[in-house]
Design a protein around this motif. Structure first.
Motif, short mmCIF file in Angstrom:
data_model
loop_
_atom_site.label_atom_id
_atom_site.label_comp_id
_atom_site.label_asym_id
_atom_site.label_seq_id
_atom_site.Cartn_x
_atom_site.Cartn_y
_atom_site.Cartn_z
N GLY A 56 50.44 -2.22 -15.00
CA GLY A 56 49.86 -3.11 -15.19
C GLY A 56 50.08 -4.21 -16.34
N THR A 57 49.96 -5.06 -16.38
CA THR A 57 50.45 -5.89 -17.62
C THR A 57 48.93 -5.83 -18.49
OG1 THR A 57 49.09 -7.77 -16.45
CG2 THR A 57 51.37 -8.05 -16.72
N THR A 58 48.96 -6.35 -19.37
CA THR A 58 47.92 -6.80 -20.42
C THR A 58 46.52 -7.71 -20.11
OG1 THR A 58 49.35 -7.42 -22.68
CG2 THR A 58 47.06 -7.57 -22.56
N GLN A 59 45.47 -6.31 -20.22
CA GLN A 59 44.52 -7.12 -19.96
C GLN A 59 43.19 -6.03 -19.99
OE1 GLN A 59 43.68 -4.88 -14.87
NE2 GLN A 59 46.47 -5.71 -15.61
N VAL A 60 42.14 -6.79 -19.80
CA VAL A 60 40.65 -6.53 -20.05
C VAL A 60 40.01 -5.50 -18.08
CG1 VAL A 60 37.78 -5.98 -20.59
CG2 VAL A 60 39.73 -7.21 -21.76
N VAL A 61 39.60 -4.27 -18.08
CA VAL A 61 39.06 -4.29 -17.05
C VAL A 61 37.39 -3.43 -17.33
CG1 VAL A 61 41.11 -3.25 -15.44
CG2 VAL A 61 39.70 -1.20 -17.44
N ARG A 62 36.35 -3.53 -16.83
CA ARG A 62 35.54 -3.82 -17.48
C ARG A 62 34.30 -3.03 -15.96
NH1 ARG A 62 32.93 -6.65 -21.17
NH2 ARG A 62 35.00 -8.54 -20.72
N ARG A 63 33.23 -2.04 -16.54
CA ARG A 63 32.51 -1.94 -15.61
C ARG A 63 31.27 -2.38 -16.18
NH1 ARG A 63 31.62 1.22 -11.12
NH2 ARG A 63 29.71 2.83 -11.28
N THR A 64 30.82 -3.12 -15.12
CA THR A 64 29.48 -3.69 -15.62
C THR A 64 27.66 -3.35 -15.40
OG1 THR A 64 29.30 -5.19 -13.03
CG2 THR A 64 30.37 -5.92 -15.47
N SER A 65 26.60 -3.53 -15.77
CA SER A 65 25.69 -3.18 -16.01
C SER A 65 25.55 -3.22 -14.63
CB SER A 65 24.72 -3.78 -17.22
OG SER A 65 25.17 -3.15 -18.43
N ARG A 66 25.91 -3.98 -13.71
CA ARG A 66 25.23 -4.74 -12.66
C ARG A 66 25.31 -3.22 -11.66
NH1 ARG A 66 24.80 -9.99 -9.49
NH2 ARG A 66 23.76 -9.56 -7.52
N THR A 67 27.04 -3.37 -12.14
CA THR A 67 28.03 -2.49 -11.25
C THR A 67 27.48 -1.35 -11.28
OG1 THR A 67 29.53 -3.89 -11.32
CG2 THR A 67 30.76 -2.00 -10.26
N ALA A 68 27.28 -1.01 -12.38
CA ALA A 68 26.81 0.60 -12.60
C ALA A 68 25.67 1.31 -12.20
CB ALA A 68 26.89 1.34 -14.39
N HIS A 69 24.66 0.37 -11.82
CA HIS A 69 23.41 0.66 -11.20
C HIS A 69 23.66 0.44 -9.73
CE1 HIS A 69 18.88 0.46 -10.68
NE2 HIS A 69 19.22 -0.64 -10.10
N SER A 70 24.36 -0.33 -9.14
CA SER A 70 24.50 -0.65 -8.08
C SER A 70 25.04 0.60 -6.87
CB SER A 70 24.77 -2.31 -7.71
OG SER A 70 26.24 -2.76 -8.14
N GLU A 71 26.59 0.84 -7.95
CA GLU A 71 27.18 1.80 -7.68
C GLU A 71 27.27 2.77 -7.91
OE1 GLU A 71 30.96 0.05 -5.51
OE2 GLU A 71 30.45 -2.19 -5.91
N SER A 72 26.31 3.61 -8.27
CA SER A 72 26.56 4.87 -9.21
C SER A 72 26.99 6.02 -8.50
CB SER A 72 24.70 5.19 -9.45
OG SER A 72 24.96 6.03 -10.39
#
Length: 316
Positions: A56-72
């Motif tokens: 892909g192109t320049t970007q930031v991909v992020r796994r948030t605290s909320r996602t890490a908790h809800s989709e462990s």
């Protein structure tokens, strides 16, 4: 084998959806240049091991605290840079990656991956338990980048890229041995980098010794007489020193050997090439001769007996 079709770049909306679906809620954001993040990926699943061709192109991909908790998900992830560069941030860790480097990080926790330029990555996810490494060893390894320009690292990188390029053809065959090779090469690359002098943070001087022990155990896993005393003698240490290496891992030496053997038995029981081999013969191949113990331990570890797993796989 025929070369697979190239990955076509998706629109921002489709890219965001594909990224979230493939990586349990991972979210793409604009970088400082303000451009919409674009990209595409292709997936190859080898049982519980995933492989991904991501670009892909320049970007930031992020796994948030909320996602890490809800989709462990109890997975470890590696990102190997094949084009561009990246910065992996997880907690207080910041690992910069250039061409040919990869980092190891933990999908149970939030993280941020900043990808620069027209990037391409070979990504792999593995259940943390399949590496058979103590938690403290994994924590130490996640603080480092792993170059793949030579030695076993180069073999691992070549295998990962080749497997992804041939994903459509390989999908037609059984994944068991391909998965086994991928995990073995990753484990060898991680261990080799530390053994060759990767700087260890304070308090992790036992990592290399533990790796030597685990390498010896994997090679001799079929020996029914594998014991702490035998391993300690082979590696010129005392049994007490051997046990001390596992004290901070949450596992004993015996528990580690047990898990490795049960994983090996499970792998063989799902291998079509070994369908004609009896369960007793499969177990004996990995140093297990007590069938009642095997049945109890296997059910406790995987929720099914060896015979139940084989019936599930063969349908008979």
């Amino acid at each position: 084998m025929g070369r697979s079709r190239p990955v076509e770049r998706l629109s921002n909306e489709l890219w965001s959806h594909e990224l979230a679906q493939a990586f349990a809620g991972l979210h793409a954001e604009r970088h400082d240049n303000g451009e919409l993040p674009l990209g595409a990926l292709a997936v190859m699943q080898l049982g519980d091991v995933g492989m991904y061709d991501v670009r892909g192109t320049t970007q930031v991909v992020r796994r948030t605290s909320r996602t890490a908790h809800s989709e462990s998900v109890d997975l470890l992830k590696i990102c190997l840079i094949e084009r561009g560069s990246a910065l992996v941030e997880q907690g207080r860790r910041r690992v910069s990656l250039d061409l040919g480097d990869f980092a190891l990080y933990d999908l149970r926790r939030p993280y941020q991956l900043t990808l620069h330029g027209e990037f391409r990555c070979a990504v792999m996810t593995v259940p943390r338990k399949v590496l058979g490494l103590p938690e403290s060893t994994l924590e130490a390894m996640m603080e480092h980048r792993f170059p793949t320009g030579r030695g076993v690292g180069q073999v691992f990188a070549s295998y990962l890229r080749s497997a992804l390029d041939e994903r459509e053809t390989l999908a037609e065959g059984p994944p068991v041995r391909l998965r086994e090779a991928a995990v073995a090469l990753l484990a060898a690359t991680l261990g080799s980098a530390f053994a060759e002098g990767t700087d260890l943070p304070a308090g992790h001087a036992n990592v290399v010794l533990r790796e030597r022990v685990l390498d010896h155990v994997r090679v001799h896993l079929a020996d029914p007489h594998l014991s702490p005393a035998a391993v300690a003698t082979a590696l010129h240490m005392s049994p007490r020193s051997l046990h001390r290496l596992f004290e901070d891992s949450g596992e004993t030496f015996g528990g580690t050997v047990r898990k490795l053997r049960l994983d090996a038995v499970r792998r063989d029981l799902t291998d079509p090439l070994l369908a004609g081999r009896s369960i007793a013969a499969v177990a004996a191949r990995w140093g297990i001769t007590d069938q009642p113990w095997l049945s109890r331990a296997f059910r406790a570890e995987f929720g099914v007996t060896p015979s139940g797993l084989r019936r599930r796989v063969t349908g008979s």
